[in-house]
Enzyme design. Structure first.
Site, PDB file in Angstrom:
ATOM      1  N   THR A  45       0.823  -1.212   0.000  1.00  0.00           N
ATOM      2  CA  THR A  45       0.000   0.000   0.000  1.00  0.00           C
ATOM      3  C   THR A  45       0.854   1.258   0.000  1.00  0.00           C
ATOM      4  O   THR A  45       0.481   2.278  -0.569  1.00  0.00           O
ATOM      5  CB  THR A  45      -0.930  -0.020   1.234  1.00  0.00           C
ATOM      6  OG1 THR A  45      -1.741  -1.176   1.135  1.00  0.00           O
ATOM      7  CG2 THR A  45      -1.819   1.200   1.300  1.00  0.00           C
ATOM      8  N   THR A  82       2.246  -4.304   4.370  1.00  0.00           N
ATOM      9  CA  THR A  82       2.274  -4.576   5.805  1.00  0.00           C
ATOM     10  C   THR A  82       1.902  -6.020   6.141  1.00  0.00           C
ATOM     11  O   THR A  82       2.329  -6.541   7.169  1.00  0.00           O
ATOM     12  CB  THR A  82       1.306  -3.639   6.563  1.00  0.00           C
ATOM     13  OG1 THR A  82      -0.005  -3.815   6.027  1.00  0.00           O
ATOM     14  CG2 THR A  82       1.741  -2.205   6.462  1.00  0.00           C
ATOM     15  N   ASP A  83       1.112  -6.669   5.260  1.00  0.00           N
ATOM     16  CA  ASP A  83       0.549  -7.973   5.641  1.00  0.00           C
ATOM     17  C   ASP A  83       1.610  -8.999   6.018  1.00  0.00           C
ATOM     18  O   ASP A  83       1.435  -9.763   6.969  1.00  0.00           O
ATOM     19  CB  ASP A  83      -0.314  -8.545   4.502  1.00  0.00           C
ATOM     20  CG  ASP A  83      -1.539  -7.699   4.222  1.00  0.00           C
ATOM     21  OD1 ASP A  83      -1.780  -6.728   4.975  1.00  0.00           O
ATOM     22  OD2 ASP A  83      -2.249  -7.994   3.249  1.00  0.00           O
ATOM     23  N   LYS A 137       2.265  -8.102  12.728  1.00  0.00           N
ATOM     24  CA  LYS A 137       1.085  -7.300  12.420  1.00  0.00           C
ATOM     25  C   LYS A 137      -0.060  -7.843  13.260  1.00  0.00           C
ATOM     26  O   LYS A 137      -0.378  -9.028  13.179  1.00  0.00           O
ATOM     27  CB  LYS A 137       0.771  -7.405  10.923  1.00  0.00           C
ATOM     28  CG  LYS A 137      -0.417  -6.543  10.519  1.00  0.00           C
ATOM     29  CD  LYS A 137      -0.618  -6.467   9.014  1.00  0.00           C
ATOM     30  CE  LYS A 137      -1.789  -5.537   8.720  1.00  0.00           C
ATOM     31  NZ  LYS A 137      -2.027  -5.320   7.294  1.00  0.00           N
TER      32      LYS A 137
END
Ligand code: ASP
Length: 465
Positions: free
Chosen positions: A111, A187-188, A266
């Site tokens: 993202t 980020t995942d 995360k």
């Protein structure tokens, strides 16, 4: 007036939404108030994306969120104006200041390197150095930045090939002499990559800072710019020469937290403050005043230190999250399919049910390396406490202390990339490289946010000013 819904793919089909927009003379990019049987909504009409149905008008609200309004609930549409959005960011050459440190930014996608493509309705990776500087000019206050796009993928598509490629690119850049590295990443799975880089790129002389964003830069609440500035500041100036993740600390943008690459995860699918250090306290924080370490057991910046690159990975490794009533065929199928390593995320102190025992014995006979971690995330595997734990160890399953399951998964792949000798794999797995197992977990490393409990609120505010 010629009104389309911004997407020509279904030309010729009857589209109730298109007919509505034509009747109301409200083309896409009109600023409107839509009067519906469910109330009034004001916003900007967006083009219909390829994957959206033809029954909803999509409005971007002032908050930045998009909503779909079903065509048959619409009574009328008032058009106030027109505002075509261009998410193209102007390209600008990064200025050079010989007094500033050199930072290299590698892009892998995610993202942080994305903007919304209104035709497809998807967030697409669109990394370009000029775009970055055009959108975050503050980066030039901190450093001279060079950028290189390694990949342009959402992070579920990162894997051994990309991990090895990133590790090699980072080590090569360090060898050229750089003040710090920033890696933009989705980020995942950023915590998987942070862990694997901690193993593949050891003893870096300078900071290696991974950064991402939970909200893309076209959204008002985006964390992309602040995270990037914090990560760049860390790479340029910090004394902490480790693989770190730098992301939003609290729910506001007051500071970013710096998490050790092997102890980070995360923890929330949408909060910007999603990354948390597990079983320990973060390495430090970063804000406009610079980096403040919270501890002193980190590797210091030492420009004369030689980086050690060991970029190998055997992908015949799996991570099995145990659940009650799991059947042995799950383990059998991994063994039958040639997997060489299995990490189990067991219950409690590290358990699985008895029906799995014969499958674990078969795995051992087939030479498969099996390690136990805990799905509780915090705390240690302790297989001596219950008889069941002892039995599982007798089947050849090795307890992996307080290594996080994902970290154990990438470490086993990395270890098997070096050797298949059982003793040697065990030595590698159980010798900490960069904090993936720790001697103890401090009480203030167990920080699960539980709003409304006064003791917890007091504890949090006393630690994170
Ligand atoms: N799906 C995205 C990714 O991990 C999410 C993000 O970047 O935050 O690539």
């Amino acid at each position: 007036m010629s009104v389309t819904d911004g997407n020509d793919d279904y030309k010729g089909y009857r589209s109730p939404t298109l007919e509505l927009l034509q009747k109301e003379e409200a083309p896409v990019w009109s600023e409107v108030t839509v009067h519906t049987s469910r109330g009034d909504f004001s916003g900007l009409i967006l083009p219909r994306s390829q994957t959206a149905d033809q029954l909803h008008v999509v409005l971007k609200l002032a908050t930045g969120y998009n909503i779909g309004v079903r065509w048959d609930t619409v009574r009328s549409i008032d058009v106030h104006g027109r505002k075509e959005a261009h998410y193209q960011i102007p390209e600008k050459a990064f200025p050079h200041d010989p007094r500033k440190p050199r930072v290299k930014l590698f892009g892998t996608g995610g993202t942080i390197a994305s903007r919304l493509d209104y035709r497809t309705g998807a967030v697409i990776p669109a990394f370009s150095p000029g775009e970055l500087y055009g959108s975050v000019p503050e980066l030039a206050d901190v450093c001279n930045m060079e950028t290189e796009k390694l990949y342009g993928v959402f992070s579920e598509n990162m894997g051994p090939e990309q991990w090895i490629g990133t590790a090699k690119a980072v080590a090569a850049e360090i060898a050229k002499g750089v003040a710090g590295i920033v890696i933009g990443h989705g980020t995942d799975t950023m915590h998987h990559t942070a862990a694997v880089l901690s193993f593949m790129v050891q003893d870096p002389p300078v900071p290696i800072v991974m950064v991402g964003s939970q909200r893309s830069s076209d959204r008002p609440s985006s964390d992309a710019a602040i995270n990037l500035i914090n990560a760049t500041r860390t790479a340029a100036t910090s004394d902490i020469a480790e693989v770190m993740v730098c992301m939003f600390g609290p729910t506001s943008d007051k500071y970013g937290l710096l998490h050790r690459g092997t102890r980070v995860r995360k923890m929330h699918s949408s909060y910007r403050s999603t990354f948390r250090t597990i079983g320990d306290i973060p390495l430090g924080k970063v804000d406009e005043d610079g980096v403040t370490p919270f501890r002193d057991d980190y590797k210091r910046r030492r420009p004369d230190r030689e980086v050690k690159l060991n970029a190998v990975f055997d992908d015949r490794v799996s991570l099995v999250y145990y659940y009650p009533a799991m059947k042995p065929d799950i383990i059998d199928s991994l063994v039958d399919n040639g997997y060489k390593g299995i990490i189990i995320a067991g219950t409690g102190l590290g358990h699985v049910n008895k029906p799995l025992y014969p499958a674990l014995a078969r795995a051992r006979e087939a030479g498969v390396h099996v390690y136990m971690t805990v799905q509780t995330m915090w705390g240690y595997v302790q297989m001596y406490v219950y008889e069941t734990g002892r039995e599982i160890m007798e089947l050849g399953v090795v307890p992996a202390a307080n290594m996080l399951p994902e970290v154990a998964y990438v470490k086993l792949g990395w270890a098997l990339g070096q050797t298949h000798d059982h003793d040697e794999v065990r030595r590698i797995m159980l010798s900490p490289v960069g904090g993936e197992t720790t001697a103890r977990e401090p009480h203030n490393g167990y920080l699960v946010f539980q709003g409304g409990i006064p003791e917890v609120d007091a504890f949090i505010s006393s630690h994170w000013k």
